[in-house]
Design a protein around this motif. Structure first.
Motif, PDB file in Angstrom:
ATOM      1  N   GLU A 296      13.678  -2.099  56.481  1.00 50.25           N
ATOM      2  CA  GLU A 296      14.909  -1.537  57.026  1.00 50.25           C
ATOM      3  C   GLU A 296      15.202  -0.125  56.524  1.00 50.25           C
ATOM      4  O   GLU A 296      15.710   0.713  57.263  1.00 50.25           O
ATOM      5  CB  GLU A 296      16.095  -2.448  56.677  1.00 50.25           C
ATOM      6  CG  GLU A 296      16.046  -3.817  57.312  1.00 50.25           C
ATOM      7  CD  GLU A 296      16.218  -3.765  58.818  1.00 50.25           C
ATOM      8  OE1 GLU A 296      16.871  -2.817  59.300  1.00 50.25           O
ATOM      9  OE2 GLU A 296      15.687  -4.651  59.510  1.00 50.25           O
ATOM     10  N   THR A 297      14.902   0.139  55.259  1.00 50.20           N
ATOM     11  CA  THR A 297      15.317   1.410  54.650  1.00 50.20           C
ATOM     12  C   THR A 297      14.177   2.241  54.084  1.00 50.20           C
ATOM     13  O   THR A 297      14.361   3.427  53.800  1.00 50.20           O
ATOM     14  CB  THR A 297      16.321   1.157  53.511  1.00 50.20           C
ATOM     15  OG1 THR A 297      15.674   0.463  52.443  1.00 50.20           O
ATOM     16  CG2 THR A 297      17.504   0.330  54.009  1.00 50.20           C
ATOM     17  N   GLY A 298      13.015   1.629  53.884  1.00 52.26           N
ATOM     18  CA  GLY A 298      11.917   2.347  53.256  1.00 52.26           C
ATOM     19  C   GLY A 298      12.020   2.358  51.736  1.00 52.26           C
ATOM     20  O   GLY A 298      11.222   3.000  51.058  1.00 52.26           O
ATOM     21  N   VAL A 299      13.004   1.659  51.194  1.00 52.91           N
ATOM     22  CA  VAL A 299      13.234   1.595  49.750  1.00 52.91           C
ATOM     23  C   VAL A 299      12.936   0.180  49.262  1.00 52.91           C
ATOM     24  O   VAL A 299      13.438  -0.794  49.822  1.00 52.91           O
ATOM     25  CB  VAL A 299      14.693   1.972  49.395  1.00 52.91           C
ATOM     26  CG1 VAL A 299      14.932   1.827  47.896  1.00 52.91           C
ATOM     27  CG2 VAL A 299      15.008   3.381  49.865  1.00 52.91           C
ATOM     28  N   ILE A 300      12.103   0.067  48.222  1.00 52.08           N
ATOM     29  CA  ILE A 300      11.820  -1.234  47.616  1.00 52.08           C
ATOM     30  C   ILE A 300      12.964  -1.588  46.683  1.00 52.08           C
ATOM     31  O   ILE A 300      13.378  -0.776  45.858  1.00 52.08           O
ATOM     32  CB  ILE A 300      10.485  -1.207  46.854  1.00 52.08           C
ATOM     33  CG1 ILE A 300       9.351  -0.837  47.814  1.00 52.08           C
ATOM     34  CG2 ILE A 300      10.200  -2.565  46.213  1.00 52.08           C
ATOM     35  CD1 ILE A 300       8.009  -0.688  47.131  1.00 52.08           C
ATOM     36  N   PHE A 301      13.461  -2.802  46.783  1.00 54.51           N
ATOM     37  CA  PHE A 301      14.679  -3.174  46.065  1.00 54.51           C
ATOM     38  C   PHE A 301      14.475  -3.248  44.559  1.00 54.51           C
ATOM     39  O   PHE A 301      15.353  -2.839  43.795  1.00 54.51           O
ATOM     40  CB  PHE A 301      15.194  -4.523  46.581  1.00 54.51           C
ATOM     41  CG  PHE A 301      16.453  -4.970  45.904  1.00 54.51           C
ATOM     42  CD1 PHE A 301      17.661  -4.336  46.157  1.00 54.51           C
ATOM     43  CD2 PHE A 301      16.438  -6.018  44.982  1.00 54.51           C
ATOM     44  CE1 PHE A 301      18.829  -4.730  45.526  1.00 54.51           C
ATOM     45  CE2 PHE A 301      17.600  -6.426  44.346  1.00 54.51           C
ATOM     46  CZ  PHE A 301      18.794  -5.780  44.622  1.00 54.51           C
ATOM     47  N   THR A 302      13.333  -3.763  44.091  1.00 54.32           N
ATOM     48  CA  THR A 302      13.146  -3.989  42.654  1.00 54.32           C
ATOM     49  C   THR A 302      13.302  -2.716  41.818  1.00 54.32           C
ATOM     50  O   THR A 302      14.100  -2.705  40.872  1.00 54.32           O
ATOM     51  CB  THR A 302      11.781  -4.638  42.382  1.00 54.32           C
ATOM     52  OG1 THR A 302      11.728  -5.916  43.032  1.00 54.32           O
ATOM     53  CG2 THR A 302      11.562  -4.839  40.889  1.00 54.32           C
ATOM     54  N   PRO A 303      12.569  -1.628  42.123  1.00 57.85           N
ATOM     55  CA  PRO A 303      12.778  -0.402  41.318  1.00 57.85           C
ATOM     56  C   PRO A 303      14.182   0.165  41.482  1.00 57.85           C
ATOM     57  O   PRO A 303      14.734   0.731  40.534  1.00 57.85           O
ATOM     58  CB  PRO A 303      11.719   0.569  41.864  1.00 57.85           C
ATOM     59  CG  PRO A 303      11.335   0.026  43.194  1.00 57.85           C
ATOM     60  CD  PRO A 303      11.488  -1.444  43.094  1.00 57.85           C
ATOM     61  N   PHE A 304      14.756  -0.012  42.686  1.00 59.09           N
ATOM     62  CA  PHE A 304      16.122   0.453  42.893  1.00 59.09           C
ATOM     63  C   PHE A 304      17.085  -0.335  42.022  1.00 59.09           C
ATOM     64  O   PHE A 304      18.007   0.245  41.424  1.00 59.09           O
ATOM     65  CB  PHE A 304      16.526   0.295  44.366  1.00 59.09           C
ATOM     66  CG  PHE A 304      17.964   0.634  44.642  1.00 59.09           C
ATOM     67  CD1 PHE A 304      18.371   1.956  44.750  1.00 59.09           C
ATOM     68  CD2 PHE A 304      18.922  -0.365  44.775  1.00 59.09           C
ATOM     69  CE1 PHE A 304      19.700   2.280  44.999  1.00 59.09           C
ATOM     70  CE2 PHE A 304      20.248  -0.050  45.019  1.00 59.09           C
ATOM     71  CZ  PHE A 304      20.632   1.275  45.135  1.00 59.09           C
ATOM     72  N   PHE A 305      16.883  -1.645  41.891  1.00 58.22           N
ATOM     73  CA  PHE A 305      17.749  -2.488  41.074  1.00 58.22           C
ATOM     74  C   PHE A 305      17.614  -2.133  39.597  1.00 58.22           C
ATOM     75  O   PHE A 305      18.611  -2.078  38.868  1.00 58.22           O
ATOM     76  CB  PHE A 305      17.388  -3.963  41.298  1.00 58.22           C
ATOM     77  CG  PHE A 305      18.261  -4.930  40.551  1.00 58.22           C
ATOM     78  CD1 PHE A 305      19.598  -5.087  40.894  1.00 58.22           C
ATOM     79  CD2 PHE A 305      17.750  -5.670  39.490  1.00 58.22           C
ATOM     80  CE1 PHE A 305      20.411  -5.977  40.202  1.00 58.22           C
ATOM     81  CE2 PHE A 305      18.555  -6.566  38.804  1.00 58.22           C
ATOM     82  CZ  PHE A 305      19.892  -6.708  39.163  1.00 58.22           C
ATOM     83  N   ILE A 306      16.372  -1.881  39.159  1.00 55.70           N
ATOM     84  CA  ILE A 306      16.149  -1.479  37.770  1.00 55.70           C
ATOM     85  C   ILE A 306      16.844  -0.150  37.490  1.00 55.70           C
ATOM     86  O   ILE A 306      17.476   0.038  36.444  1.00 55.70           O
ATOM     87  CB  ILE A 306      14.643  -1.377  37.469  1.00 55.70           C
ATOM     88  CG1 ILE A 306      14.001  -2.763  37.560  1.00 55.70           C
ATOM     89  CG2 ILE A 306      14.397  -0.766  36.089  1.00 55.70           C
ATOM     90  CD1 ILE A 306      12.495  -2.755  37.441  1.00 55.70           C
ATOM     91  N   TRP A 307      16.704   0.790  38.445  1.00 54.65           N
ATOM     92  CA  TRP A 307      17.393   2.077  38.299  1.00 54.65           C
ATOM     93  C   TRP A 307      18.894   1.878  38.220  1.00 54.65           C
ATOM     94  O   TRP A 307      19.562   2.508  37.401  1.00 54.65           O
ATOM     95  CB  TRP A 307      17.064   2.985  39.476  1.00 54.65           C
ATOM     96  CG  TRP A 307      17.946   4.208  39.531  1.00 54.65           C
ATOM     97  CD1 TRP A 307      17.760   5.394  38.891  1.00 54.65           C
ATOM     98  CD2 TRP A 307      19.189   4.347  40.236  1.00 54.65           C
ATOM     99  NE1 TRP A 307      18.791   6.270  39.155  1.00 54.65           N
ATOM    100  CE2 TRP A 307      19.678   5.653  39.982  1.00 54.65           C
ATOM    101  CE3 TRP A 307      19.912   3.503  41.075  1.00 54.65           C
ATOM    102  CZ2 TRP A 307      20.872   6.117  40.525  1.00 54.65           C
ATOM    103  CZ3 TRP A 307      21.107   3.972  41.611  1.00 54.65           C
ATOM    104  CH2 TRP A 307      21.580   5.259  41.337  1.00 54.65           C
TER     105      TRP A 307
END
Length: 272
Positions: free
Chosen positions: A151-162
């Motif tokens: 949907e966004t091109g962003v992987i959730f796991t690294p985003f969540f860690i960030w």
């Protein structure tokens, strides 16, 4: 020695904080039970039920405000008021005392935020008759990562860690903002509190201006790239740039305010 300072700080603060959390926990149970009863039709909207819901919402704001105010008052009293004489005569380096207070204050603010998030989720889940929990547990972590990337091109796991790391740094920034305001304010002989408040306001607006410039810079860089292939790629590029910029800004802000506090407390201490 830092461990002893941290232990002493927790010992002097835990009773107040536990009382705040206990009161909020009780209000969460009452508010969630009321919202569930309304959703199920067991109760009708009336002055009592609406008042309970409103009071819960107010308490959700109050738990964070109470933590913030308690940290402000305790830090000022133990560092720059008459009680500060006792603090600064301890056979401990000033930087160690400051680090202990910063760590304990950060821990209490993080706990308050976590308590607030869990409470609000519990309330929303009760109001939705369990649908909020079902929505979260509907997908596995891998499936959620895949769907978000599509949907966004962003992987959730690294985003969540960030997000977790930025939340930690952001909490430290808030505490250092308080401590820096008081450190500069105590330089005044007669208007310590007034100067602290003014300094806090100036620093706050400075943060907002820097964040605005960072956002504009991230938008320009992502929009000016020649490698954008789709809207999803553009969004992912913008998010990566934004995440990096915000994190760097937070780290630099922490470093500057930390250094300011240490230098002022060491060379410009002006106790009442």
């Amino acid at each position: 020695m830092l461990g002893k300072i941290i232990k002493h700080e927790f010992k002097d603060t835990y009773k107040v904080m536990l009382a705040v959390y206990a009161a909020y926990f009780l209000l969460t149970i009452i508010g969630s039970s009321t919202s569930y009863a309304l959703a199920k039709g067991y109760s009708e909207p009336n002055v009592l039920t609406i008042s309970v819901i409103v009071f819960y919402v107010i308490s959700s704001i109050a738990v964070y405000v109470a933590t913030f105010v308690f940290i402000c008052i305790r830090y000022y009293k133990t560092m720059y008021s008459a009680q500060g004489y006792l603090t600064h005569t301890l056979p401990v380096k000033g930087v160690t005392i400051f680090n202990g207070k910063l760590i304990v204050s950060t821990v209490w603010m993080i706990i308050s935020i976590m308590f607030l998030i869990l409470s609000v989720f519990f309330f929303v889940n009760a109001a939705s008759e369990g649908e909020a929990w079902e929505s979260i547990t509907r997908y596995t972590w891998t499936e959620f990562n895949r769907r978000m990337y599509e949907e966004t091109g962003v992987i959730f796991t690294p985003f969540f860690i960030w997000f977790l790391f930025e939340a930690l740094i952001g909490t430290v920034v808030i505490n250092l903002w308080i401590f820096t305001s008081f450190a500069i304010g105590q330089l005044s002989d007669k208007h310590k509190v007034a100067l602290s408040i003014v300094t806090g306001m100036v620093l706050y607006f400075a943060f907002q201006i820097f964040e605005l410039f960072e956002t504009i810079s991230a938008v320009r860089e992502s929009a000016g790239s020649l490698n954008i292939q789709s809207g999803t790629d553009e969004y992912a590029m913008f998010m990566n740039q934004m995440m990096t910029s915000v994190l760097l800004l937070s780290i630099v802000t922490c470093a500057v305010m930390y250094a300011a506090c240490i230098i002022i407390n060491k060379k410009k201490l002006n106790l009442e």
